[in-house]
Enzyme design. Sequence first.
Site, mmCIF file in Angstrom:
data_model
loop_
_atom_site.group_PDB
_atom_site.id
_atom_site.type_symbol
_atom_site.label_atom_id
_atom_site.label_comp_id
_atom_site.label_asym_id
_atom_site.label_seq_id
_atom_site.Cartn_x
_atom_site.Cartn_y
_atom_site.Cartn_z
ATOM 1 N N CYS A 125 0.816 -1.226 0.000
ATOM 2 C CA CYS A 125 0.000 0.000 0.000
ATOM 3 C C CYS A 125 0.847 1.273 0.000
ATOM 4 C CB CYS A 125 -0.943 0.011 1.194
ATOM 5 S SG CYS A 125 -2.074 -1.373 1.205
ATOM 6 N N HIS A 258 -2.805 7.410 3.015
ATOM 7 C CA HIS A 258 -3.344 6.172 2.449
ATOM 8 C C HIS A 258 -4.749 5.945 3.002
ATOM 9 C CE1 HIS A 258 -3.891 2.143 1.193
ATOM 10 N NE2 HIS A 258 -3.665 1.593 2.368
ATOM 11 N N ASN A 288 -10.163 0.448 0.474
ATOM 12 C CA ASN A 288 -8.700 0.483 0.423
ATOM 13 C C ASN A 288 -8.246 -0.089 -0.931
ATOM 14 O OD1 ASN A 288 -5.971 0.055 0.705
ATOM 15 N ND2 ASN A 288 -6.095 -0.843 2.751
HETATM 16 O O1 UT7 Z 1 -3.649 -1.049 3.550
HETATM 17 C C1 UT7 Z 1 -2.841 -1.533 4.563
HETATM 18 C C2 UT7 Z 1 -3.189 -0.920 5.784
HETATM 19 N N1 UT7 Z 1 -4.299 -1.629 6.411
HETATM 20 C C3 UT7 Z 1 -4.859 -1.083 7.435
HETATM 21 O O2 UT7 Z 1 -4.539 0.021 7.788
HETATM 22 C C4 UT7 Z 1 -5.884 -1.865 8.243
HETATM 23 C C5 UT7 Z 1 -5.699 -1.557 9.701
HETATM 24 N N2 UT7 Z 1 -6.611 -2.235 10.575
HETATM 25 C C6 UT7 Z 1 -7.925 -1.940 10.616
HETATM 26 O O3 UT7 Z 1 -8.395 -1.112 9.860
HETATM 27 C C7 UT7 Z 1 -8.792 -2.611 11.652
HETATM 28 O O4 UT7 Z 1 -7.983 -3.312 12.559
HETATM 29 C C8 UT7 Z 1 -9.861 -3.569 11.029
HETATM 30 C C9 UT7 Z 1 -10.899 -2.750 10.305
HETATM 31 C C10 UT7 Z 1 -9.172 -4.519 10.066
HETATM 32 C C11 UT7 Z 1 -10.548 -4.373 12.140
HETATM 33 O O5 UT7 Z 1 -11.115 -3.495 13.077
HETATM 34 P P1 UT7 Z 1 -10.946 -3.776 14.641
HETATM 35 O O6 UT7 Z 1 -11.677 -2.725 15.349
HETATM 36 O O7 UT7 Z 1 -9.458 -3.887 14.901
HETATM 37 O O8 UT7 Z 1 -11.704 -5.152 14.823
HETATM 38 P P2 UT7 Z 1 -11.130 -6.541 15.364
HETATM 39 O O9 UT7 Z 1 -10.203 -7.149 14.380
HETATM 40 O O10 UT7 Z 1 -10.644 -6.354 16.774
HETATM 41 O O11 UT7 Z 1 -12.460 -7.399 15.420
HETATM 42 C C12 UT7 Z 1 -13.522 -7.059 16.316
HETATM 43 C C13 UT7 Z 1 -14.631 -8.064 16.124
HETATM 44 C C14 UT7 Z 1 -14.170 -9.510 16.186
HETATM 45 O O12 UT7 Z 1 -15.170 -10.253 16.844
HETATM 46 P P3 UT7 Z 1 -15.011 -10.636 18.392
HETATM 47 O O13 UT7 Z 1 -13.760 -11.448 18.487
HETATM 48 O O14 UT7 Z 1 -14.910 -9.330 19.138
HETATM 49 O O15 UT7 Z 1 -16.261 -11.400 18.690
HETATM 50 C C15 UT7 Z 1 -14.120 -9.925 14.733
HETATM 51 O O16 UT7 Z 1 -14.327 -11.311 14.575
HETATM 52 O O17 UT7 Z 1 -15.229 -7.881 14.842
HETATM 53 C C16 UT7 Z 1 -15.288 -9.142 14.162
HETATM 54 N N3 UT7 Z 1 -15.198 -8.906 12.731
HETATM 55 C C17 UT7 Z 1 -16.277 -8.638 11.980
HETATM 56 N N4 UT7 Z 1 -17.592 -8.546 12.280
HETATM 57 C C18 UT7 Z 1 -18.429 -8.239 11.284
HETATM 58 C C19 UT7 Z 1 -14.096 -8.877 11.949
HETATM 59 N N5 UT7 Z 1 -14.454 -8.591 10.680
HETATM 60 C C20 UT7 Z 1 -15.788 -8.430 10.670
HETATM 61 C C21 UT7 Z 1 -16.726 -8.124 9.667
HETATM 62 N N6 UT7 Z 1 -18.032 -8.031 10.025
HETATM 63 N N7 UT7 Z 1 -16.369 -7.893 8.377
#
Ligand code: UT7
Length: 331
Positions: A125, A258, A288
């Site tokens: 990215c 980004h 993204n």
């Molecule tokens: O381009 C390269 C750069 N990339 C980035 O900058 C991405 C950086 N990271 C992020 O943007 C975030 O970490 C994410 C958007 C990927 C994830 O957000 P988060 O607030 O860190 O969520 P998480 O991974 O802690 O997940 C929270 C919950 C989990 O469930 P439990 O364990 O709390 O029950 C996941 O299983 O959300 C769940 N989850 C979803 N739920 C509904 C993960 N993906 C989804 C989804 N829909 N698509």
Amino acid sequence: MQTLGSFMIYTRIVGSGSFLPTTVVSNNSLAKDLLSRGIHTSDDWIVQRTGIKQRYLAKDDINTSYMAVESAKMALTDSGINASDIDLIIVATSTPDCIFPSTACIVQSKLNANRAAAFDLQAACSGFVYALSTAESFICSKKAKNVLIIGSEKFSRILDWNDRSTCVLFGDGAGAFVLTASYDCGILSSCISSDGSISDILSVSGHFEKGEIKGSPFVKMDGQSVFKNAVKVLEESARAVCNKACVDISNVNWFIPHQANIRIIKMLGRRLNVSDDKFIITVDKHANTSAASIPLAFNVARLDGRIKNGDLVLIQGVGGGFTWGSSLVRI
Ligand code: UT7
């Protein structure tokens, strides 16, 4: 920027262009599609956690070089520079048409940019800021006068559509800049950096070996680690390029980080003490698009009249590798 005799040579953005596929997929439509395969997500979750409302996805017959060429044609027209006068083409991509020839060579041929050297650059990215900094080095060392840089991604190709934690985040598209040597204005300072020791937080490990794919062909991401590192390095590199150019951050007109997650962008704004309205935001519409996200966002703001000649713009990338970089540019 480079001093040659009494003259400063700058790398100036003289044209920009972009391309998005025609298929727009809303969160609701994606959630419905995923549910039909037993995978649960929702518009609410995606909007709250990322700010993404929709993404553009390329059909099977649209590949990375096609999108690159379309965005390049628009940038060349905008610049008034002929393809035959381009000295160098750099395509930043993690989704090249094939291993080789490079996507840049395919683009060179399709544009009839006969004089240009062409190569691909892979910094995930961060690819576009790496390409911008590389182009600056060629221009300031007088190895090239006119350079075409493109970020183009068919990221949907490397998504695991059974992994809701990644597949909702990305989209396809391309964006391009035409850059030329200038005595007036352009890039004031830039930096690129890497930390390979944390490469495992964001990767596509797959590769060919003896006719087979080894490793995963899909994006794997530790979202929270990427998030934390992204905010940290974006803040540090914003301060570094502004300090290097002796520019106070409050004097920057537009910030184009980004476009991965609106929460990363808002946190960056708070840390830099910059108000939300100075950030160009396209993550809601494009999702993204990896190496394409910055030129796509730049072109939106150039076309709608927000970015004007004379403005100071801070362009910032971050992504797999782990890689990051920034350029402070006088338009
Ligand atoms: O381009 C390269 C750069 N990339 C980035 O900058 C991405 C950086 N990271 C992020 O943007 C975030 O970490 C994410 C958007 C990927 C994830 O957000 P988060 O607030 O860190 O969520 P998480 O991974 O802690 O997940 C929270 C919950 C989990 O469930 P439990 O364990 O709390 O029950 C996941 O299983 O959300 C769940 N989850 C979803 N739920 C509904 C993960 N993906 C989804 C989804 N829909 N698509």
